[in-house]
Design an enzyme around this catalytic site. Structure first.
Site, short mmCIF file in Angstrom:
data_model
loop_
_atom_site.label_atom_id
_atom_site.label_comp_id
_atom_site.label_asym_id
_atom_site.label_seq_id
_atom_site.Cartn_x
_atom_site.Cartn_y
_atom_site.Cartn_z
N TYR A 1 0.85 -1.18 0.00
CA TYR A 1 0.00 0.00 0.00
C TYR A 1 0.90 1.24 0.00
O TYR A 1 0.84 2.10 0.88
CB TYR A 1 -0.98 0.02 1.18
CG TYR A 1 -2.28 0.67 0.77
CD1 TYR A 1 -3.15 0.03 -0.10
CD2 TYR A 1 -2.61 1.95 1.21
CE1 TYR A 1 -4.32 0.65 -0.53
CE2 TYR A 1 -3.78 2.57 0.79
CZ TYR A 1 -4.61 1.91 -0.07
OH TYR A 1 -5.77 2.52 -0.49
N GLU B 1 4.19 8.02 -1.24
CA GLU B 1 5.40 8.76 -1.63
C GLU B 1 6.58 8.51 -0.67
O GLU B 1 7.74 8.58 -1.08
CB GLU B 1 5.11 10.27 -1.66
CG GLU B 1 4.33 10.73 -2.88
CD GLU B 1 5.05 10.41 -4.20
OE1 GLU B 1 6.29 10.52 -4.25
OE2 GLU B 1 4.37 10.03 -5.17
N GLY B 2 6.26 8.25 0.60
CA GLY B 2 7.32 7.98 1.58
C GLY B 2 8.11 6.73 1.17
O GLY B 2 9.35 6.73 1.16
N HIS B 3 7.38 5.66 0.82
CA HIS B 3 8.07 4.43 0.37
C HIS B 3 8.87 4.71 -0.90
O HIS B 3 10.00 4.24 -1.06
CB HIS B 3 7.05 3.34 0.02
CG HIS B 3 6.26 2.82 1.18
ND1 HIS B 3 4.91 3.01 1.29
CD2 HIS B 3 6.64 2.08 2.25
CE1 HIS B 3 4.48 2.42 2.39
NE2 HIS B 3 5.49 1.86 3.00
N GLY C 1 12.79 4.32 6.76
CA GLY C 1 12.36 5.69 7.02
C GLY C 1 12.55 6.07 8.49
O GLY C 1 12.37 5.24 9.38
N LYS D 1 10.61 7.90 10.03
CA LYS D 1 9.30 8.04 10.66
C LYS D 1 9.09 6.96 11.72
O LYS D 1 8.59 7.22 12.80
CB LYS D 1 8.20 7.96 9.61
CG LYS D 1 6.88 8.36 10.17
CD LYS D 1 5.75 7.71 9.46
CE LYS D 1 4.74 7.28 10.46
NZ LYS D 1 4.29 5.93 10.27
N SER E 1 1.98 7.78 5.85
CA SER E 1 1.82 6.43 6.42
C SER E 1 0.67 5.77 5.68
O SER E 1 -0.30 6.45 5.29
CB SER E 1 1.47 6.55 7.91
OG SER E 1 0.94 5.34 8.37
N SER E 2 0.78 4.46 5.49
CA SER E 2 -0.34 3.74 4.84
C SER E 2 -1.60 3.89 5.68
O SER E 2 -2.71 3.83 5.18
CB SER E 2 0.01 2.26 4.70
OG SER E 2 1.22 2.13 4.00
N ARG E 3 -1.41 4.09 6.99
CA ARG E 3 -2.57 4.21 7.90
C ARG E 3 -3.33 5.52 7.71
O ARG E 3 -4.46 5.64 8.18
CB ARG E 3 -2.10 4.09 9.35
CG ARG E 3 -1.64 2.69 9.70
CD ARG E 3 -1.48 2.52 11.20
NE ARG E 3 -1.41 1.12 11.56
CZ ARG E 3 -0.30 0.40 11.63
NH1 ARG E 3 0.85 0.96 11.36
NH2 ARG E 3 -0.34 -0.88 11.96
#
Ligand code: PAF
Length: 283
Positions: free
Chosen positions: A32, A35-37, A147, A149, A185-187
């Site tokens: 899922y 952009e972070g990934h 990351g 994060k 986050s995917s969340r």
């Protein structure tokens, strides 16, 4: 992009690439993608000849009250995004491939799991270090990108690599943020527009603490209180923790002196648990 579903094929492919003198960069994910990934994938691309991304929603890092079946998944979309980033290989095993019957072995990094998210998510980091070790043994990367994060996860993996003499360089990548500052986050997909707006207060509180720190405030209680004031300014933000800790040991600090510290925040907005952090350092 090649998609590999078995550990054996992935190991044989990685071995062949290594023998050809190629460097392998690895980004482990639970899919899922956002952009972070993709920023982590770009970083791996910059560093290495071959980029491998894994997509596996790891059951051992979910607690009994955390619904793994509800975790968002969209493999077709992930595949498209990874193709666009010119990912070489996606490792996409199923649960049986990673945890066959009679699976008994776990990896634990002690001490570092007894802080921050580890307190409310018992066993979570054992699940993370176990799956990451397995993925490292399968993908055989030279570099793995994580990351910032998920700061505690990053520190625990760095320690695991050091303690177990794994021949892998862990590369830390700064948190990628949405407009307004919410950490990607995917969340975040669970948040309603109103909840998303409340989520922005997490970043606002981080910025306020950074500002006070730059102005010379070193008392962690005063800094924490300022963050709390901002997060409490709206109903519906349930603070799990606001901690200022030693950035390496994760032990809480009363005062920041000659140390790199991390401000870490976890809170629940509606049903969604959000985390964020920033490093507080003189440099
Ligand atoms: O950060 C994540 O997405 C997961 O914890 C990881 C590192 C892929 C392990 O399942």
């Amino acid at each position: 992009m090649k998609i590999i579903e078995t550990a054996k094929e992935m190991q044989m492919t990685a071995e062949r690439l290594r023998l050809e003198g190629k460097t392998i960069g690895f980004v482990p994910t639970m899919g899922y993608l956002h952009e972070g990934h993709l920023a982590l994938v770009k970083k791996a691309r910059e560093l290495c000849d071959i980029v491998v991304v894994s997509i596996f929603v790891n059951p051992t890092q979910f607690g009994p009250n955390e619904d793994i079946d509800k975790y968002p998944r969209d493999f077709e979309r992930d595949k498209r995004l990874l193709d666009q980033e010119k990912t070489d290989i996606t490792f996409f095993p199923d649960k049986k491939e990673m945890y066959p019957d009679q699976y008994f072995t776990y990896v634990q990094v002690r001490e570092l799991e007894d802080h921050l998210c580890g307190l409310s998510r018992k066993g979570h980091f054992v699940g993370v270090t176990t799956i990451v070790t397995k993925l490292f043994n399968i993908v055989k990367p030279h570099y793995a990108v994580f990351g910032q994060k998920d700061y505690q996860q990053l520190i625990i993996i760095q320690r695991m690599v050091r303690d177990l003499n794994m021949d892998i360089e862990i590369v830390s990548f700064p948190t990628v943020r949405e407009d307004g500052g919410l950490a990607m986050s995917s969340r975040n997909t669970y948040l309603s527009p109103e909840e998303r707006e409340k989520g922005l207060l997490i970043y606002a509180s981080i910025k306020r603490v950074e500002e006070l720190f730059k102005g010379g405030e070193r008392n962690t209680n005063s800094l924490r209180k300022e963050a709390e004031k901002i997060l409490s300014s709206r109903d519906g933000i349930d603070i799990e923790y606001i901690n200022i800790s030693d950035a390496e040991t994760l032990k809480e600090l009363d005062y920041i002196q000659d140390k790199k510290a991390v401000l870490a925040i976890a809170c629940r907005i509606g049903k969604t648990r959000l985390i964020d952090n920033t490093i507080l350092t003189e440099a």
